[in-house]
Design a protein around this motif. Structure first.
Motif, PDB file in Angstrom:
ATOM      1  N   ARG A 183       0.838  -1.193   0.000  1.00 15.72           N
ATOM      2  CA  ARG A 183       0.000   0.000   0.000  1.00 15.72           C
ATOM      3  C   ARG A 183       0.874   1.245   0.000  1.00 15.72           C
ATOM      4  O   ARG A 183       2.004   1.237   0.481  1.00 15.72           O
ATOM      5  CB  ARG A 183      -0.948   0.016   1.187  1.00 15.72           C
ATOM      6  CG  ARG A 183      -0.295  -0.116   2.560  1.00 15.72           C
ATOM      7  CD  ARG A 183      -1.351  -0.095   3.658  1.00 15.72           C
ATOM      8  NE  ARG A 183      -0.841  -0.595   4.923  1.00 15.72           N
ATOM      9  CZ  ARG A 183      -1.546  -0.646   6.047  1.00 15.72           C
ATOM     10  NH1 ARG A 183      -2.790  -0.207   6.065  1.00 15.72           N
ATOM     11  NH2 ARG A 183      -1.022  -1.131   7.158  1.00 15.72           N
ATOM     12  N   GLY A 184       0.331   2.305  -0.555  1.00 21.04           N
ATOM     13  CA  GLY A 184       1.020   3.575  -0.600  1.00 21.04           C
ATOM     14  C   GLY A 184       0.035   4.701  -0.409  1.00 21.04           C
ATOM     15  O   GLY A 184      -1.184   4.510  -0.454  1.00 21.04           O
ATOM     16  N   ALA A 185       0.565   5.904  -0.189  1.00 26.67           N
ATOM     17  CA  ALA A 185      -0.273   7.075   0.038  1.00 26.67           C
ATOM     18  C   ALA A 185      -0.567   7.783  -1.279  1.00 26.67           C
ATOM     19  O   ALA A 185       0.240   7.760  -2.206  1.00 26.67           O
ATOM     20  CB  ALA A 185       0.416   8.033   1.000  1.00 26.67           C
ATOM     21  N   LEU A 186      -1.751   8.382  -1.356  1.00 25.95           N
ATOM     22  CA  LEU A 186      -2.131   9.238  -2.481  1.00 25.95           C
ATOM     23  C   LEU A 186      -2.359  10.645  -1.963  1.00 25.95           C
ATOM     24  O   LEU A 186      -3.017  10.839  -0.934  1.00 25.95           O
ATOM     25  CB  LEU A 186      -3.420   8.730  -3.145  1.00 25.95           C
ATOM     26  CG  LEU A 186      -3.328   7.469  -4.002  1.00 25.95           C
ATOM     27  CD1 LEU A 186      -4.714   7.096  -4.505  1.00 25.95           C
ATOM     28  CD2 LEU A 186      -2.383   7.670  -5.171  1.00 25.95           C
ATOM     29  N   LEU A 195      -5.811   9.439   1.603  1.00 18.48           N
ATOM     30  CA  LEU A 195      -6.245   8.338   0.750  1.00 18.48           C
ATOM     31  C   LEU A 195      -5.050   7.446   0.448  1.00 18.48           C
ATOM     32  O   LEU A 195      -3.898   7.841   0.623  1.00 18.48           O
ATOM     33  CB  LEU A 195      -6.836   8.870  -0.554  1.00 18.48           C
ATOM     34  CG  LEU A 195      -8.062   9.770  -0.417  1.00 18.48           C
ATOM     35  CD1 LEU A 195      -8.419  10.375  -1.759  1.00 18.48           C
ATOM     36  CD2 LEU A 195      -9.242   8.998   0.148  1.00 18.48           C
ATOM     37  N   GLY A 196      -5.326   6.240  -0.003  1.00 17.70           N
ATOM     38  CA  GLY A 196      -4.233   5.319  -0.299  1.00 17.70           C
ATOM     39  C   GLY A 196      -4.487   4.545  -1.570  1.00 17.70           C
ATOM     40  O   GLY A 196      -5.550   4.643  -2.195  1.00 17.70           O
ATOM     41  N   GLU A 197      -3.491   3.792  -1.956  1.00 10.53           N
ATOM     42  CA  GLU A 197      -3.618   2.849  -3.059  1.00 10.53           C
ATOM     43  C   GLU A 197      -3.121   1.491  -2.602  1.00 10.53           C
ATOM     44  O   GLU A 197      -2.220   1.394  -1.762  1.00 10.53           O
ATOM     45  CB  GLU A 197      -2.842   3.320  -4.287  1.00 10.53           C
ATOM     46  CG  GLU A 197      -1.364   3.550  -4.053  1.00 10.53           C
ATOM     47  CD  GLU A 197      -0.670   4.047  -5.310  1.00 10.53           C
ATOM     48  OE1 GLU A 197      -0.993   3.534  -6.388  1.00 10.53           O
ATOM     49  OE2 GLU A 197       0.179   4.936  -5.202  1.00 10.53           O
ATOM     50  N   LEU A 198      -3.738   0.448  -3.120  1.00 11.90           N
ATOM     51  CA  LEU A 198      -3.380  -0.931  -2.770  1.00 11.90           C
ATOM     52  C   LEU A 198      -3.001  -1.676  -4.033  1.00 11.90           C
ATOM     53  O   LEU A 198      -3.610  -1.491  -5.084  1.00 11.90           O
ATOM     54  CB  LEU A 198      -4.563  -1.641  -2.107  1.00 11.90           C
ATOM     55  CG  LEU A 198      -5.132  -1.038  -0.826  1.00 11.90           C
ATOM     56  CD1 LEU A 198      -6.336  -1.851  -0.356  1.00 11.90           C
ATOM     57  CD2 LEU A 198      -4.079  -0.981   0.268  1.00 11.90           C
TER      58      LEU A 198
END
Length: 226
Positions: A183-186, A195-198
């Motif tokens: 996961r990372g941050a958006l 918000l994040g991305e997976l």
């Protein structure tokens, strides 16, 4: 027909407003935003004390069993104070998804933990609700795993578990420490709502057995209401 708020709803608003005035001064909000923190633990502890995570969890699972209007009133106060804390994913969409689409075992396991504020639930349904973006979308495999990517994941940074939709409209529970999940941050305009991305690479997932496209449509609409 009575359109005014009930006495209990006014009490909810007032209690939450007073609690946030103490726990969420503007300098704290600025500090959290400047440090790119996924949440402020003191603010989250305050929300748990006044029952925000339990709003939409049925009483049988340790919640308050209240309505979407009550959640919307809480959202109004959180917005008023720019509270840097999980809410929409953890306290609204995840409990609703589990209530409607989860198995009895899933409800028994997760709803009491959500009500008590013992876990944060990230929700990855943006592609199914708003349409897929380039490079995004999650595929459910026959072996019970997920592949692909999800963007604009709510409450992602501090999540212990995720509710994830696949391209066919299914919903899945995925633990945050699952092998193959990254996961990372958006970046977004609101630094208090990270918000994040997976990204999924053969990630083990547990389907919610009663999920379908109608469930997703309702979740999306209810998320906008709250």
């Amino acid at each position: 027909m009575e359109f005014a708020l009930s006495a209990d709803q006014k009490l909810l608003q007032d209690s939450l407003r007073r609690a946030l005035e103490r726990a969420c001064p503007l300098d704290r909000v600025r500090r959290v935003a400047a440090d790119d923190l996924p949440q402020d633990r003191e603010v989250w502890r305050t929300l748990c004390e006044v029952g925000v995570p339990a709003l939409l969890v049925p009483e049988a699972f340790g919640g308050l069993g209240l309505s979407l209007l009550d959640a919307a009133l809480a959202a109004e106060e959180l917005g008023r104070h720019v509270a840097p804390s999980p809410f929409l994913g953890t306290a609204v969409l995840a409990p609703l998804a589990l209530r409607e689409a989860g198995s009895a075992a899933q409800q028994d396991k997760w709803l009491p933990r959500l009500a008590a504020g013992e876990c944060i639930a990230g929700v990855a349904i943006a592609e199914a609700v708003a349409g897929a973006r380039d490079g995004a979308g999650v595929a459910a495999n026959a072996n019970g795993t997920l592949d692909g990517s999800a963007l604009f994941v709510l409450d992602a940074g501090a999540a212990d578990v995720f509710i994830v939709t696949d391209r066919a409209g299914g919903l899945h529970l995925v633990r945050a420490d699952a092998q193959g999940l990254t996961r990372g941050a958006l970046r977004s305009i609101d630094a208090t709502r990270p918000l994040g991305e997976l990204h999924f690479a053969q990630v083990k997932a547990e389907p919610l057995p009663n999920a379908n496209q109608a469930t997703l449509a309702r979740r999306g609409g209810q998320g906008r209401a709250a």
